[in-house]
Structure formats: C-alpha cells, structure tokens
Design an enzyme around this catalytic site. Structure first.
Site, PDB file in Angstrom:
ATOM      1  N   GLY A 119      47.111  57.507  25.698  1.00  0.00           N
ATOM      2  CA  GLY A 119      47.407  58.887  25.560  1.00  0.00           C
ATOM      3  C   GLY A 119      48.392  59.192  26.503  1.00  0.00           C
ATOM      4  N   SER A 163      45.443  49.889  31.966  1.00  0.00           N
ATOM      5  CA  SER A 163      44.204  50.101  31.110  1.00  0.00           C
ATOM      6  C   SER A 163      43.496  49.050  31.321  1.00  0.00           C
ATOM      7  CB  SER A 163      44.475  50.497  29.698  1.00  0.00           C
ATOM      8  OG  SER A 163      43.652  49.903  28.816  1.00  0.00           O
ATOM      9  N   ASP A 165      40.500  48.108  29.695  1.00  0.00           N
ATOM     10  CA  ASP A 165      40.013  47.393  28.666  1.00  0.00           C
ATOM     11  C   ASP A 165      41.164  46.667  27.896  1.00  0.00           C
ATOM     12  OD1 ASP A 165      40.111  50.052  28.643  1.00  0.00           O
ATOM     13  OD2 ASP A 165      38.369  50.372  27.542  1.00  0.00           O
ATOM     14  N   ARG A 200      15.642  32.636  31.356  1.00  0.00           N
ATOM     15  CA  ARG A 200      15.805  33.985  30.867  1.00  0.00           C
ATOM     16  C   ARG A 200      16.828  34.163  29.721  1.00  0.00           C
ATOM     17  NH1 ARG A 200      14.657  37.806  36.267  1.00  0.00           N
ATOM     18  NH2 ARG A 200      12.223  37.732  35.845  1.00  0.00           N
ATOM     19  N   ARG A 291      16.485  40.322  29.782  1.00  0.00           N
ATOM     20  CA  ARG A 291      16.748  41.337  30.545  1.00  0.00           C
ATOM     21  C   ARG A 291      18.085  41.718  30.209  1.00  0.00           C
ATOM     22  NH1 ARG A 291      12.734  40.696  32.362  1.00  0.00           N
ATOM     23  NH2 ARG A 291      11.633  40.513  34.468  1.00  0.00           N
ATOM     24  N   SER A 528      48.773  23.312  42.594  1.00  0.00           N
ATOM     25  CA  SER A 528      50.306  23.031  42.982  1.00  0.00           C
ATOM     26  C   SER A 528      51.242  23.403  42.033  1.00  0.00           C
ATOM     27  CB  SER A 528      50.929  21.850  43.330  1.00  0.00           C
ATOM     28  OG  SER A 528      50.063  21.232  44.201  1.00  0.00           O
ATOM     29  N   GLY A 572      50.705  22.623  48.211  1.00  0.00           N
ATOM     30  CA  GLY A 572      51.583  22.638  46.943  1.00  0.00           C
ATOM     31  C   GLY A 572      52.467  21.353  46.970  1.00  0.00           C
ATOM     32  N   MET A 660      40.440  24.883  51.399  1.00  0.00           N
ATOM     33  CA  MET A 660      39.898  26.000  50.894  1.00  0.00           C
ATOM     34  C   MET A 660      40.735  26.763  49.719  1.00  0.00           C
ATOM     35  SD  MET A 660      40.702  29.085  53.741  1.00  0.00           S
ATOM     36  CE  MET A 660      40.161  30.327  52.613  1.00  0.00           C
ATOM     37  N   ARG A 733      58.094  15.076  43.190  1.00  0.00           N
ATOM     38  CA  ARG A 733      56.952  15.478  42.219  1.00  0.00           C
ATOM     39  C   ARG A 733      56.948  17.052  41.497  1.00  0.00           C
ATOM     40  NH1 ARG A 733      52.161  12.413  43.119  1.00  0.00           N
ATOM     41  NH2 ARG A 733      51.086  14.497  43.247  1.00  0.00           N
TER      42      ARG A 733
END
Length: 778
Positions: A119, A163, A165, A200, A291, A528, A572, A660, A733
């Site tokens: 729009g 947007s 969606d 469930r 549910r 990496s 990395g 981590m 590498r």
C-alpha cells in the site's frame, strides 16, 4: 574502477534524500534507515528523516528534519521504527499529495526512499506519476517559484519492502519476516515441550491474512503435521484426511501433533478455516487432547540478524538506485533474491501482488501459488512431501543410502538428517545413519533409521548422530568392507570443510577400491561458512545470531559506563565470514579478518578513529577479531594496544566468545535451508543411483557422481568436488573467492571511515516475469 570509486563519494553532492517508514512496522526498518542516512551522507547528499510516515510528509514542519551521522546511532538493535509510522488518509487525496510535494520542493528534496508494504509503495508510485502536475499547480498558485519547479523537475523513488508476512511479490524475503519467524518458532518450541509431555495436539494460528509464507516456513521449521494457507486450500475431504494423518503419526510413536494455520486460511469455496474450527474438529473426531493458540503481532518483537543485514544491504543499494536515477528510470523496489541484490520495477511487483489476490478470489489457486514465485513453491513442494506422502510399506527394488555428519557440530545438521532420511523413505529407499562420521563408517557404527527415528529433530541443535573431524583415507579398507557389508549404494555427507576434503579423498580412493565407486553428496554445514561451492552453510545463520545477541548485550552493559570499547573474538578458523557479517549486523567499528590483511598502521587508524568517536555523543565502540586473522596481532595484543592508546579517553574490555557461538536451537533460516538441502540432495541421489546401475550393481566413477550441493547467488547447484579443488585454499581451509568480502567496505562506511566504495557491481533493473522464470533459488 577508480572512476567508479571516486564517483560514489561525489554521487550525492547537491542532492537531497528523504527517508520514511510507512504502514505496519517491521524489524530491520531501523537498520535500513541507518544505512540510507550514512551512505547518503558518505556520497555527499543531504539526508532527511520524515517522521510519522506519509502523515509527516503531508504535515511538513518539524516532521521533516535533516539527519546527521550521530542521529542514527544506537538505532540498529531497536525493534519497530524509530522515525515512526502512521496510516495516512490525507496522502490518499490529491490535496494531501500537493502539500507533500510543496514540503519536498521547499527543501530541495527530489529523492524519496519509502520503506513499507505494498500500500505504501503504491502510494509512492502514484505520487511520482503526478509529480509534474503537482509542481505546475503549486507554481500557478504561487506557492513555489519557476526556479524551484525547474530544480525539482522530477522525483526519484526507491522502495524497500518492510512487511512481516512476506506478502510482496518479487522479493524472496521482506525486511521483518525473519524476525517474525524467530518469535513464532521460539513460541512453537516452548509449546512443543509441554505438548510432548502431555501427548497433545496443538493448533497454532499465525499471522498472514493474504499470504501463507509465515505459516508455511513455520511448518517446515517445526516439522508440523499439517499447514493451512490461503494460497493452497485443502481438498474437500480434508477433515477425514487430517484426522487419519494424526492417527498415523501417533501410531508411529509420536507423542505430539502440530497443526499450523495462517489467519487467512480458507477452504476451496473461500470459507474461512480457523484454529477454533480445527480444534473442535479434532476434539470431536478423535481421542486427542487439543489446545489452540493465536499468535498476534508478537511476531513483531526484537529484530534478528538476517533483518539487520537485509536492512543494511538494501539501504546501501537504495541510495545507489536513487542517485543513479534519471527521469526515465521507473520507480523501483530494492530486494535480495537468494544472495543477490536486485532492482525490480515497483509497479510490476505491485501488479503481481494484486494478481495473486485476484487469482485467490477467483479460486485459481494453482496460479496464485505460481505467482508467489519459485521460492514459495519450493517450500510448498517440500512440505507436501514431508507431511502428506506416506512412505511405501515394501522396500522392494529400493536402494540403500547412508547419512552421516562430519566436522564440528552445527545447528541445523539434525534438520538436514531428518529431511534426508524421510525423503529417502518416501522414495522407497532403505535409510541408514552413521554415527561419529567417517570413524563410525570404518567401525561399523551404522543402523537403519525408520520414519520416527528422526521425529522431532528439526529444532534440535548440535549433531544427534555424533560428528568427528576424522578423514576417511587411513581407514579405506574398513570403510570399503562396511560399504559392502551394509550394501551402501549412496552416501549423504552433512558437514564442514572436512566433509568436503573427505569427499575428495573418497574420489581419490576410487582408483584402489571399487567399493568407493558409489554416488555421494556433501551438504555444507558449518558455523564458519568456509566450504567451497556454497555461499551459505547450514549453521552459519544460527552462529551469527548468537554472536550478535552477545554483542548487543555487551554493548548495552556499556550504556551506563560510557566511553568503553569492546574487543570480541569470533570463531571461523581463517574464514572471516562470522566477524564480517556480525560486524555489519551489530554496527561494529572494525572487524579484523585473515582475508583482508591489516598492519599496525591500520590498527593505529582504528584507535584514532575511536578516540574521535568518543568526542561525539556516541560513547561506545565494538571491535571484532576473527580467531586466526593474524598470528602476531592476537586478541590480547589488540586489547593491550587499545587499552594503552585509549588511556584517559576510553577503557577497553575483551571477550572470547568460544563454543557458545555454535548456538543452541537452530534459527528458522537454518532449519528451512537444511530441510530443503536434504530433500534436494535425496532427489539427486535417487537419480544418480539409477544412472550408475550396471550389471546388477552400483558403479559410479564419473566426477559428477561426487558433488557439493551449494547455494550460488540465487540457485541451488550440484558441483563435482574435484572441480572445486581449483577454487580452494587448502592451507587455510577457505574458498579462494568469497562473495561477502564485497560487503566489507559497507561495514567501514557505516562506521564512518573515509574509504572508497566500489559501485561497479550494483544491481541492474530486472523484470519480475523474467526473474521468476529464470530463478531456481531456495
């Protein structure tokens, strides 16, 4: 090239750009605004914020303010849109557009960047087409002079689609979609834990009044049993089919059923299908505890890295498109297709978006699906296979394919294993899983996997099969014996650089061992992102998210102390992908990597740059260092240097992120990417095995029977591992050429360094119909 570099710095001199966000807010809009402002200023242009969307454009006054470099600091990590957005009735009327034109002409603004949905972008195009008439009216009424009218004779418009969606045609993924997916998946993951405990069935409604993208990708990302989307209504007897499907999955040992519903879901007659309808049906028809839940615009919270990167890259491209614009250039939309920036005529995209709605209104659903584009159709095909096709009872005439993980664990590996196994079973194959990589293949740690073996694997991080860095060469004899013993006729290897080098060793070994003459395919999966033959690896997006989340938290900790610089070491190996992309997404001042060599002079320039920065209103610095960027300029060295040089001006802190970074649960991108890679690999494998069948046995000895499946620009392609040897730096590498290195100047420009920007590779205008027929992206 030098001419192009020089041109970028002077491209905007004497020009003015206004940026506004309109319609619903979407995560990543702030990253786009920040990039437009900073790159605009870098080119010599003046840049203006338009607050409160089109309403601010119409009202003028204080709503249109000149932006400075500092005014977009601290903007990157914020959700929503900092410059505000508003629905605007006034702009829909010609009188309102006349006032808006007056406000722009008086400030000498002839370039407008609009970030919003279809729009908002249609409104921008109308404004542009009326521009000369509006100017002549303003001149006639004496509101602007003839000179002002001449100076502002044409208006350039570039749109960025924001947007959540993803309902705008011509773009693979709009700004904000990835963040919405993250929120939905976090909730689905939390719900599934509870639902599994209590056996469930969960019915979840997600946003998407006219577009099923969020629902479709959510269903792929969580392995849902069923998805209802507006573009593809279910068959007339769907109620029976759904309940039968729920029974089947329970009988296979699953404790959980998930049904995803887009809020605009309909049946073939256009009648809405709601989550409440489905819940009542399931309760009435079966013995399942059920549910239902509706996810409203919580989908808009907290932006994710993909949205930051998209916003930043698109913002840069938008400035270039505006400043290169001529009176004959049509208003365009800047987008990322696969991994490439593209420019598309705005009204073509709007037209196709309207065509989808019309096709759905007229019950031409097959056409609506095609108009959504190749990426959407690929998602739908993979979903249908995984959710709706039953594996055959007998495996007569089937082939035996083994799946394994090699290298370090990466989030998304399990999703790739799951889809490989299940697509293989659907094809009627016998599927084996190998534990602990090539070492397990040599030791015979191999077992058969049925449908429920991989149930619930999509959202699990790490590697459930176990993975090792061991290469196959020294165990060829045992590996060959096990290939014969288990009758393995094809091998799917999911992993990092060792998976690729292991593939090369298998090709070498074929000369000595006939047993190794079986087709194999490598699916790149490593944080990496250093596997040759692919722009992206499964797991890198999750790692990037984790790094940036940590950087955000670390930067926030400095908000109270001020004048602090953080030096953060990323993983990395020798590959600087994580450091560079995290630097772009987190707004770093520098990112040191091996591929872009730096000297003590560069370090000195960075320190001086931060000293200057601390004199402004921005009192924080962020520096990223890839772990192997330089053996002498270690993280400790850089920390000590910054600490010494910053004495009395800023203090420094260092942080080594460590393991981590491998992340926990995979991001929606990695789940979806891995799922589609697994499906594509298995389809290729089936064809290759049939092709290699000779005299009652498999014999594959051609180069194209050992491939890497990679994403190149915007297509998924199979490339022989032997052909990729030329493109590989084996000592470090990494691939010899890496696409993301071209983004490094953007990182430096956004951090206010005086550098040259290469504009030679900017996107050219494409046509949406041509784009769709030619693409084969994920």
């Amino acid at each position: 090239m030098t001419h192009e570099h020089h041109a970028a710095k002077t491209l905007g001199i004497g020009k003015a750009i206004a940026v506004l966000t309109s319609g619903g807010d979407a995560q990543g809009m702030n990253a786009a605004v920040r990039a437009v402002v900073r790159v605009g200023i870098y080119t010599g242009a003046r840049v203006f914020f338009v607050h409160e969307g089109y309403q601010g454009l119409v009202d003028g006054g204080d709503n249109i303010r000149e932006a400075t470099w500092e005014s977009v600091s601290m903007m990157l990590q914020l959700g929503g849109t900092v410059i505000g957005s508003a629905r605007c009735k006034d702009f829909r009327e010609r009188e309102g557009r006349l006032r808006a034109a007056h406000n722009l002409v008086k400030r000498g603004i002839t370039n407008l960047c609009v970030i919003g949905g279809d729009g908002s972008l249609t409104g921008a195009d109308t404004f542009r087409s009326e521009w000369s008439d509006l100017l002549s009216d303003l001149q006639k009424s004496g509101k602007i002079t003839a000179e002002e009218a001449t100076k502002s004779s044409y208006l350039n418009i570039v749109g960025l689609v924001g947007s959540i969606d993803n309902d705008f045609c011509g773009t693979d993924m709009t700004i904000g979609t990835d963040s919405a997916l993250h929120r939905i998946i976090e909730i689905v993951d939390a719900i599934t834990t509870t639902a599994q405990s209590h056996q469930r069935t969960f019915v979840l409604e997600v946003m998407g009044r006219h577009c099923g993208y969020l629902a479709l990708v959510t269903s792929l990302s969580c392995g849902a049993d069923w998805v209802f989307i507006p573009e593809c209504p279910p068959d007339d007897d769907w109620e029976e089919h759904l309940c039968r499907r729920l029974s089947e999955t329970r009988n296979r040992g699953s404790r959980l059923n998930i049904i995803i519903v887009a809020e605009g879901a309909i049946d073939k007659n256009g009648k809405p299908i709601t989550s409440e309808d489905i819940k009542n049906l399931v309760i009435w028809k079966g013995p399942w505890m059920t549910r239902s839940s509706r996810l409203r615009p919580e989908g808009r919270l907290g932006p994710e890295r993909l949205c930051f990167l998209q916003g930043s890259r698109m913002g840069v491209e938008a400035v270039m498109a505006l400043l290169e614009g001529t009176p004959d250039t049509p208003a365009c939309v800047v987008s990322l297709s696969g991994n490439q920036a593209v420019r598309l005529p705005l009204m073509e995209c709007v037209q196709v978006t309207k065509d989808v709605t019309r096709a759905m209104d007229e019950r031409r659903f097959d056409e609506a699906l095609k108009l959504r584009g190749r990426s959407f159709m690929n998602n739908w095909e993979v979903y249908k296979l995984l959710a709706h096709v039953r594996p055959p009872k007998s495996k007569s005439g089937s082939h035996t394919v083994a799946v394994m993980n090699v290298g370090a664990p990466a989030a998304g590996m399990n999703a790739a294993v799951r889809s490989t196994v299940r697509i293989g079973l659907i094809q009627g194959n016998r599927m084996l899983v190998v534990h602990d990589g090539f070492e397990g293949l040599a030791k015979g740690q191999i077992e058969e996997a049925g449908w429920s073996y991989v149930g619930g694997w999509t959202g699990q991080g790490g590697s459930k099969l176990g993975t090792k860095r061991t290469l196959p060469k020294k165990s060829f004899e045992q590996i060959s014996a096990n290939i014969t013993k288990f009758n393995i006729q094809g091998l799917v290897i999911i992993g990092g650089f060792e998976a690729y080098t292991g593939g090369l060793e298998l090709m070498e070994g074929r000369k000595q061992y006939d047993e190794l003459c079986i087709p194999f395919v490598v699916i790149p999966a490593t944080v990496s992102n250093n596997v040759p033959g692919s722009d992206f690896s499964v797991g890198a997006d999750t790692a990037l998210n984790t790094i940036c989340m940590t950087c955000d938290r670390i930067k926030q900790s400095a908000a109270g102390t001020k004048r602090r610089v953080f030096i953060i070491e990323t993983m990395g190996g020798y590959c600087g992908y994580l450091a560079t992309m995290a630097g772009l997404a987190a707004g770093a001042d520098a990112a040191y990597i091996f591929e872009d060599p730096f000297t003590i002079r560069d370090l000195q320039v960075n320190v001086e740059h931060l000293v200057q920065k601390m004199k402004t209103t921005v009192k924080r610095g962020l520096v990223l260092r890839n772990e192997k960027c330089n053996e002498n300029y270690t993280t400790d060295f850089i920390f000590n240097l910054y600490s010494e040089e910053g004495k009395g001006i800023f203090d420094s802190r260092k942080n080594v992120l460590g393991h981590m970074q491998q992340g926990g649960s995979p991001t929606p991108f990695d789940r979806n990417f891995a799922t589609k890679m697994g499906a594509k690999a298995m389809n290729w494998m089936s064809g290759k095995i049939k092709e290699s069948y000779r005299n009652g046995r498999i014999f594959a000895n051609s180069p194209d029977s050992g491939c890497v499946l990679g994403m190149r620009k915007r297509a998924l392609v199979f490339q022989p591992v032997t052909e990729l040897k030329e493109q590989t730096d084996f000592e470090h590498r990494i691939p010899k050429e890496q696409w993301w290195l071209k983004l490094r100047p953007i990182l430096k420009i956004l951090a206010k360094y005086e550098i040259d920007l290469d504009t030679s590779e900017h996107a050219h205008l494409e046509h949406i119909s041509r784009k769709r027929s030619g693409e084969a992206n994920v």
